[in-house]
Each structure stands twice: as C-alpha cells, then as structure tokens.
Design a protein around this motif. Structure first.
Motif, PDB file in Angstrom:
ATOM      1  N   ASP A   3     -73.544  63.683 -69.766  1.00 41.73           N
ATOM      2  CA  ASP A   3     -73.991  63.372 -71.123  1.00 41.73           C
ATOM      3  C   ASP A   3     -73.621  64.473 -72.110  1.00 41.73           C
ATOM      4  O   ASP A   3     -73.504  64.222 -73.311  1.00 41.73           O
ATOM      5  N   PHE A   4     -73.438  65.693 -71.601  1.00 40.82           N
ATOM      6  CA  PHE A   4     -73.122  66.810 -72.495  1.00 40.82           C
ATOM      7  C   PHE A   4     -71.748  66.655 -73.164  1.00 40.82           C
ATOM      8  O   PHE A   4     -71.433  67.359 -74.124  1.00 40.82           O
ATOM      9  N   LEU A   5     -70.934  65.717 -72.655  1.00 42.24           N
ATOM     10  CA  LEU A   5     -69.619  65.492 -73.253  1.00 42.24           C
ATOM     11  C   LEU A   5     -69.681  64.652 -74.525  1.00 42.24           C
ATOM     12  O   LEU A   5     -68.712  64.628 -75.293  1.00 42.24           O
ATOM     13  N   ASP A   6     -70.827  63.983 -74.727  1.00 45.11           N
ATOM     14  CA  ASP A   6     -70.969  63.132 -75.912  1.00 45.11           C
ATOM     15  C   ASP A   6     -70.876  63.979 -77.185  1.00 45.11           C
ATOM     16  O   ASP A   6     -71.503  65.032 -77.302  1.00 45.11           O
ATOM     17  N   GLY A   7     -70.097  63.495 -78.121  1.00 40.94           N
ATOM     18  CA  GLY A   7     -69.963  64.205 -79.387  1.00 40.94           C
ATOM     19  C   GLY A   7     -68.834  65.218 -79.419  1.00 40.94           C
ATOM     20  O   GLY A   7     -68.617  65.863 -80.445  1.00 40.94           O
ATOM     21  N   TYR A   8     -68.129  65.380 -78.297  1.00 41.42           N
ATOM     22  CA  TYR A   8     -67.008  66.330 -78.227  1.00 41.42           C
ATOM     23  C   TYR A   8     -65.721  65.572 -77.920  1.00 41.42           C
ATOM     24  O   TYR A   8     -65.686  64.710 -77.026  1.00 41.42           O
ATOM     25  N   ASP A   9     -64.688  65.903 -78.641  1.00 36.62           N
ATOM     26  CA  ASP A   9     -63.395  65.229 -78.458  1.00 36.62           C
ATOM     27  C   ASP A   9     -62.567  65.975 -77.402  1.00 36.62           C
ATOM     28  O   ASP A   9     -61.627  66.715 -77.726  1.00 36.62           O
ATOM     29  N   VAL A  10     -62.920  65.778 -76.140  1.00 34.51           N
ATOM     30  CA  VAL A  10     -62.242  66.483 -75.050  1.00 34.51           C
ATOM     31  C   VAL A  10     -60.789  66.029 -74.935  1.00 34.51           C
ATOM     32  O   VAL A  10     -59.875  66.849 -74.776  1.00 34.51           O
ATOM     33  N   LEU A  11     -60.569  64.719 -75.026  1.00 29.99           N
ATOM     34  CA  LEU A  11     -59.197  64.213 -74.930  1.00 29.99           C
ATOM     35  C   LEU A  11     -58.341  64.720 -76.088  1.00 29.99           C
ATOM     36  O   LEU A  11     -57.160  65.045 -75.909  1.00 29.99           O
ATOM     37  N   GLY A  12     -58.928  64.802 -77.270  1.00 28.81           N
ATOM     38  CA  GLY A  12     -58.194  65.330 -78.417  1.00 28.81           C
ATOM     39  C   GLY A  12     -57.813  66.788 -78.227  1.00 28.81           C
ATOM     40  O   GLY A  12     -56.719  67.210 -78.619  1.00 28.81           O
ATOM     41  N   ALA A  13     -58.714  67.554 -77.608  1.00 27.39           N
ATOM     42  CA  ALA A  13     -58.423  68.966 -77.355  1.00 27.39           C
ATOM     43  C   ALA A  13     -57.279  69.119 -76.359  1.00 27.39           C
ATOM     44  O   ALA A  13     -56.389  69.953 -76.534  1.00 27.39           O
ATOM     45  N   PHE A  14     -57.294  68.290 -75.316  1.00 28.02           N
ATOM     46  CA  PHE A  14     -56.199  68.359 -74.346  1.00 28.02           C
ATOM     47  C   PHE A  14     -54.900  67.820 -74.939  1.00 28.02           C
ATOM     48  O   PHE A  14     -53.814  68.269 -74.565  1.00 28.02           O
ATOM     49  N   TRP A  15     -54.991  66.868 -75.857  1.00 30.42           N
ATOM     50  CA  TRP A  15     -53.788  66.391 -76.537  1.00 30.42           C
ATOM     51  C   TRP A  15     -53.169  67.506 -77.368  1.00 30.42           C
ATOM     52  O   TRP A  15     -51.948  67.644 -77.437  1.00 30.42           O
ATOM     53  N   MET A  16     -54.021  68.329 -77.985  1.00 30.21           N
ATOM     54  CA  MET A  16     -53.517  69.490 -78.718  1.00 30.21           C
ATOM     55  C   MET A  16     -52.820  70.460 -77.761  1.00 30.21           C
ATOM     56  O   MET A  16     -51.766  71.023 -78.092  1.00 30.21           O
ATOM     57  N   THR A  17     -53.380  70.631 -76.560  1.00 30.11           N
ATOM     58  CA  THR A  17     -52.742  71.487 -75.549  1.00 30.11           C
ATOM     59  C   THR A  17     -51.381  70.934 -75.153  1.00 30.11           C
ATOM     60  O   THR A  17     -50.405  71.682 -75.007  1.00 30.11           O
ATOM     61  N   VAL A  18     -51.301  69.612 -74.989  1.00 26.57           N
ATOM     62  CA  VAL A  18     -50.030  68.974 -74.630  1.00 26.57           C
ATOM     63  C   VAL A  18     -48.990  69.187 -75.732  1.00 26.57           C
ATOM     64  O   VAL A  18     -47.823  69.501 -75.459  1.00 26.57           O
ATOM     65  N   LYS A  19     -49.402  69.042 -76.990  1.00 24.74           N
ATOM     66  CA  LYS A  19     -48.463  69.237 -78.098  1.00 24.74           C
ATOM     67  C   LYS A  19     -47.995  70.686 -78.175  1.00 24.74           C
ATOM     68  O   LYS A  19     -46.803  70.953 -78.385  1.00 24.74           O
ATOM     69  N   LEU A  20     -48.912  71.621 -77.992  1.00 24.35           N
ATOM     70  CA  LEU A  20     -48.530  73.030 -77.972  1.00 24.35           C
ATOM     71  C   LEU A  20     -47.521  73.303 -76.870  1.00 24.35           C
ATOM     72  O   LEU A  20     -46.511  73.985 -77.068  1.00 24.35           O
ATOM     73  N   THR A  21     -47.800  72.747 -75.688  1.00 26.47           N
ATOM     74  CA  THR A  21     -46.923  72.975 -74.539  1.00 26.47           C
ATOM     75  C   THR A  21     -45.546  72.369 -74.767  1.00 26.47           C
ATOM     76  O   THR A  21     -44.520  73.022 -74.520  1.00 26.47           O
ATOM     77  N   ALA A  22     -45.507  71.119 -75.227  1.00 31.08           N
ATOM     78  CA  ALA A  22     -44.235  70.415 -75.386  1.00 31.08           C
ATOM     79  C   ALA A  22     -43.337  71.102 -76.418  1.00 31.08           C
ATOM     80  O   ALA A  22     -42.158  71.377 -76.153  1.00 31.08           O
ATOM     81  N   LEU A  23     -43.888  71.402 -77.587  1.00 32.34           N
ATOM     82  CA  LEU A  23     -43.078  72.034 -78.636  1.00 32.34           C
ATOM     83  C   LEU A  23     -42.650  73.444 -78.232  1.00 32.34           C
ATOM     84  O   LEU A  23     -41.505  73.847 -78.467  1.00 32.34           O
TER      85      LEU A  23
END
Length: 221
Positions: A3-23
């Motif tokens: 339940d502690f994950l509610d309200g946090y954009d975990v997938l969005g944070a990892f998507w930012m990691t993916v974009k950082l890595t790819a570029l």
C-alpha cells in the motif's frame, strides 16, 4: 503489503532511468568511439588528448562530475542547456555528465578490441592505398566492435546503475523517488527491495541478451 506505493509514480521514475540510460548509452558510444580512434591515431596531439582525457575522467568520481555540471556549467557559467525548465536542465546535464564519464570506459573497451585485430590487416589496407580513417572505419572497427560486445554490455549495465547519481542534482529518476519514499514511509526494507528488483529487471535481460549476441557475432580466429 504494498500500500505504501500508492501515490508514487514508480513506473515513471524507472522510465526516467531508462531514458537517461538510453540517451547516455548512445552518446557515450559515439564519443567513446571517437576517443578510441584518437588513442590509436598517428597524430601525436590527438593521441595525447585521448590518453589524458581517459586517464583523468576515469579517476574522477561520477558524483563530482555531475555536481560540477550542475554547479559549474549551470549556476556559474549560466548554461541553460536549451531550456529554462529546471527539470529539463537537470536531465540534460545528467545525460551530458554520464556521456562524458562513460565514454572513457567505452573508449578503453573499444581500444582493447582494436588491439585484437591482426596488424597484418591494417598493413594490407595501407598497402592498397587506404588512409588511416578508411582503414579504421572499414576494416578495424567492424571487427573490434564484434569482439567487445561483452565488455560494452558490462559498461551499459554499469551505466544503468550509475544513473542513480543523477538524483544528486534533482533528476526524478528511480533513486530520487526511493529517497523520497524512505523519508516519508516506514517501509525501508520493502522500498529497497522494490527498487532493487526494478534495477534487476532492467539490467539482467540486457546482460543476457548482449551476452547471446556476443557469442553469435564473436570473431573466429
């Protein structure tokens, strides 16, 4: 339990990691290849620049480079990186720092691959009139890349984990969100486990796939 994950954009944070890595991966591959070409160049000035760059950058912590990019380039010299948005500036500065840092390791991986190409092939290329750049791009580098897919995969995995340092300048990637969640929630172990699992999901398939590619494309000698 989660339940502690509610309200946090975990997938969005990892998507930012993916974009950082790819570029950063694309940029460091290009810059690292150019550095490797400099290090084997017959021009002393280029060879010296490549050697100094690699030896200096490899021995500076990534955190120092990223903080210098933020405090030095952005705050002191006023570089806006093409945007007035603080978040965009931070992201672009992080990519720039990761490219500059990772390229030094890419360079050494590619240079080791260049050293595996038999000297006779380069001599034969020069004998038929090819220039240094033609010999490098048409004969040496294609074989060098095939022999260093494994080492480059290790560099890519390290780069994926190194993106966590971007949290130091406020880039909202996975480590930044993890820090925020640990400060706000009383589930430190579970939060750590969730983010550790996320990074395993990002890096393990990459390593397995590139390991398979390395075996398929290995140069038979």
């Amino acid at each position: 339990m989660f339940d502690f994950l509610d309200g946090y954009d975990v997938l969005g944070a990892f998507w930012m990691t993916v974009k950082l890595t790819a570029l950063s991966a694309v940029g460091s591959l290009i810059w690292g290849t150019l550095l490797a070409a400099m290090r084997v160049s017959p021009v002393p000035l280029m060879r010296g620049f490549g050697t100094v760059y690699v030896n200096v950058v490899r021995n500076i912590p990534l955190t120092v480079i990223i903080l210098f990019s933020s405090l030095g380039l952005a705050d002191i010299f006023g570089m806006t990186m093409g945007s007035d948005d603080f978040a965009v500036q931070g992201f672009r500065l992080a990519v720039l720092s990761l490219v500059g840092y990772t390229a030094a390791f890419v360079c050494e991986a590619i240079r080791s691959g260049i050293n595996t190409v038999p000297m006779g092939q380069a001599e034969a290329a020069r004998a038929i009139g090819l220039s240094f750049s033609q010999t490098l791009t048409l004969i040496v580098l294609p074989q060098a890349f095939r022999s260093v897919i494994g080492p480059l995969a290790n560099v890519l995995i390290a780069l994926t984990k190194n993106t966590t340092v971007a949290a130091a300048i406020g880039v909202a990637e996975a480590a930044y969100l993890m820090k925020t969640m640990i400060e706000n929630e009383a589930q430190t172990l579970l939060i750590g486990a969730v983010f550790a699992f996320g990074f395993v999901v990002l890096t393990l398939p990459t390593g397995l796939f590139l390991g398979w590619v390395s075996k398929r494309l290995a140069v038979k000698r």
